[in-house]
Design an enzyme around this catalytic site. Structure first.
Site, PDB file in Angstrom:
ATOM      1  N   ALA A  86      88.674  19.426  15.906  1.00 27.11           N
ATOM      2  CA  ALA A  86      88.772  18.022  16.310  1.00 27.11           C
ATOM      3  C   ALA A  86      87.425  17.569  16.859  1.00 27.11           C
ATOM      4  CB  ALA A  86      89.847  17.864  17.380  1.00 27.11           C
ATOM      5  N   TYR A  88      75.902  13.311  19.575  1.00 32.07           N
ATOM      6  CA  TYR A  88      76.712  14.228  18.762  1.00 32.07           C
ATOM      7  C   TYR A  88      76.112  15.635  18.770  1.00 32.07           C
ATOM      8  CZ  TYR A  88      78.731  16.292  14.516  1.00 32.07           C
ATOM      9  OH  TYR A  88      79.348  17.125  13.629  1.00 32.07           O
TER      10      TYR A  88
HETATM   11  C1  UD2 Z   1      75.018  15.503   8.095  1.00 27.53           C
HETATM   12  C2  UD2 Z   1      76.352  15.375   8.788  1.00 27.53           C
HETATM   13  C3  UD2 Z   1      76.158  14.870  10.182  1.00 27.53           C
HETATM   14  C4  UD2 Z   1      75.177  15.761  10.933  1.00 27.53           C
HETATM   15  C5  UD2 Z   1      73.884  15.854  10.119  1.00 27.53           C
HETATM   16  C6  UD2 Z   1      72.922  16.861  10.759  1.00 27.53           C
HETATM   17  C7  UD2 Z   1      78.019  14.810   7.126  1.00 27.53           C
HETATM   18  C8  UD2 Z   1      78.889  13.752   6.563  1.00 27.53           C
HETATM   19  N1  UD2 Z   1      77.196  14.426   8.094  1.00 27.53           N
HETATM   20  O1  UD2 Z   1      74.422  14.233   7.947  1.00 27.53           O
HETATM   21  O2  UD2 Z   1      77.398  14.886  10.856  1.00 27.53           O
HETATM   22  O3  UD2 Z   1      75.742  17.018  11.110  1.00 27.53           O
HETATM   23  O4  UD2 Z   1      74.139  16.331   8.805  1.00 27.53           O
HETATM   24  O5  UD2 Z   1      71.721  16.872  10.101  1.00 27.53           O
HETATM   25  O6  UD2 Z   1      78.097  15.975   6.757  1.00 27.53           O
HETATM   26  N2  UD2 Z   1      73.135   8.551   1.994  1.00 27.53           N
HETATM   27  C9  UD2 Z   1      72.878   7.549   1.069  1.00 27.53           C
HETATM   28  N3  UD2 Z   1      73.840   6.619   0.837  1.00 27.53           N
HETATM   29  C10 UD2 Z   1      75.058   6.649   1.475  1.00 27.53           C
HETATM   30  C11 UD2 Z   1      75.310   7.684   2.417  1.00 27.53           C
HETATM   31  C12 UD2 Z   1      74.319   8.613   2.648  1.00 27.53           C
HETATM   32  O7  UD2 Z   1      71.777   7.479   0.479  1.00 27.53           O
HETATM   33  O8  UD2 Z   1      75.898   5.765   1.220  1.00 27.53           O
HETATM   34  C13 UD2 Z   1      72.083   9.554   2.232  1.00 27.53           C
HETATM   35  C14 UD2 Z   1      71.739   9.707   3.710  1.00 27.53           C
HETATM   36  O9  UD2 Z   1      70.787   8.733   4.092  1.00 27.53           O
HETATM   37  C15 UD2 Z   1      71.207  11.132   3.733  1.00 27.53           C
HETATM   38  C16 UD2 Z   1      72.042  11.860   2.665  1.00 27.53           C
HETATM   39  O10 UD2 Z   1      72.586  10.831   1.850  1.00 27.53           O
HETATM   40  O11 UD2 Z   1      69.846  11.172   3.379  1.00 27.53           O
HETATM   41  C17 UD2 Z   1      73.163  12.686   3.240  1.00 27.53           C
HETATM   42  O12 UD2 Z   1      73.901  11.855   4.113  1.00 27.53           O
HETATM   43  P1  UD2 Z   1      75.249  12.331   4.846  1.00 27.53           P
HETATM   44  O13 UD2 Z   1      75.630  11.213   5.752  1.00 27.53           O
HETATM   45  O14 UD2 Z   1      76.230  12.795   3.850  1.00 27.53           O
HETATM   46  O15 UD2 Z   1      74.813  13.626   5.631  1.00 27.53           O
HETATM   47  P2  UD2 Z   1      73.615  13.892   6.666  1.00 27.53           P
HETATM   48  O16 UD2 Z   1      72.910  15.104   6.147  1.00 27.53           O
HETATM   49  O17 UD2 Z   1      72.815  12.688   6.930  1.00 27.53           O
END
Ligand code: UD2
Length: 318
Positions: A78, A147
């Protein structure tokens, strides 16, 4: 594992519900979830599952649950899982992501004398923007958001309860987990869940523009949820993992551009992509060193291609 008793907090969420499905075939499972992020429909109910609608921050509720039952395993999944949410609501996020964990540890210390393991879900976010790759468990920790700070602090408490009080604990640092039941509704949802949502729209003939933040050269270590469940259960059952944290990833990364190319090819379509300004706080590249996980027998069953294929099939896109 058979005829054991499990508590899964966040068991209606994406990872939690997948874990519950796996363990509830032969064990009793109590799920605690306030449905703030998760959905009851994520749970495939059977007679072994007891669902309790409530928050892990509710001390009276948690005390009742832990004082009346003996658990063999507790998986604490959670959380307010959105980094952006934690930046908007640091106090509330701290209550859920940190205080509930410390309270749970105390309740375990008081009531759960037969516990075999408590596994806490931490995050790769604890590494922050320090650029050395791949990330090892001993790499520099630079949590940059409420976070990440709460995940790191909670993780350290969890592991210290093993060192100080001999409570059987371990922690996992999730990299980018994807798969069925991941909620695509927030802009901060996992990017693969958002992509799958857009592909669904595209195939249904609806408007389906995907906003890509940055130039698409950023890379992530995406791990399929079933591999995550394998890792969680291995860690929970190994004496070597007591008091330790484990990266949970694949050790491989892929750029967003390549990822879209792979899905385009699998579905034989071309997703319209709009390139936008890089998201603030975005990390350029992320990949796990999973030597520690491999040392306890983890063997990934999915490549990014086969994991995506499973996910797309479950969404009836293939
Ligand atoms: C992940 C985790 C976050 C934290 C982080 C630590 C997830 C969902 N999130 O974030 O909780 O642990 O790692 O580093 O696992 N993007 C797009 N378009 C969109 C959404 C995202 O281009 O509509 C890009 C975003 O800007 C990033 C990449 O995709 O460069 C991955 O994004 P994410 O939100 O899935 O995961 P992240 O690595 O930012």
């Amino acid at each position: 594992m058979t005829n054991l008793k499990f508590l899964v907090t966040g068991g209606a969420g994406f990872i939690g519900s997948t874990l519950v499905k796996e363990i509830s075939t032969c064990n009793k499972v109590v799920v605690v979830d306030d449905l703030s992020m998760g959905k009851k429909e994520n749970i495939q109910f059977n007679d072994n599952i007891e669902f309790i609608h409530g928050s892990v921050t509710n001390e009276a509720l948690m005390e009742k649950i832990l004082s009346e039952r003996n658990f063999d395993y507790i998986f604490h999944l959670a959380a307010i899982a959105s980094v952006a949410d934690s930046v908007e609501r640091p106090v509330e996020s701290h209550r859920v992501n940190f205080e509930s964990v410390l309270m749970l540890l105390e309740l375990v210390r008081k009531y759960q004398i037969n516990l075999k393991r408590l596994v806490f879900s931490s995050s790769a976010a604890v590494y922050g923007d320090e650029s050395t790759l791949p990330k090892k468990e001993e790499s520099v920790i630079r949590p940059l958001t409420p976070y990440a700070i709460d995940k790191f602090a909670a993780e350290q408490y969890v592991l210290n309860y093993n060192h100080l009080y001999r409570i059987p604990t371990s922690a996992v640092r999730f990299f980018n987990v994807y798969g069925p039941n991941q909620n695509p509704e927030s802009p901060y949802s996992g990017v693969i869940s958002i992509l799958v949502d857009r592909y669904k729209k595209l195939i249904n003939g609806e408007p389906a523009l995907f906003s890509l933040f940055g130039d698409g050269s950023q890379s992530r270590d995406f791990i399929y949820v079933d591999d995550v469940i394998q890792a969680l259960l291995l860690i929970a059952n190994d004496d070597e993992t007591l008091g330790k944290q484990f990266n949970v990833g694949t050790g491989e990364s892929i750029t967003l551009n390549k990822l879209i190319e792979v899905i385009d090819k699998a579905l034989n379509v071309k997703l319209p992509v709009q390139y936008e300004k890089e998201r603030s706080g975005d990390i350029k590249d992320s990949v796990a060193d999973i030597s520690r996980l491999l040392s306890i027998g983890f063997k990934s069953n999915y490549t990014i291609q086969s994991g995506l294929e499973n996910y797309l099939k479950s969404e009836k896109l293939m």
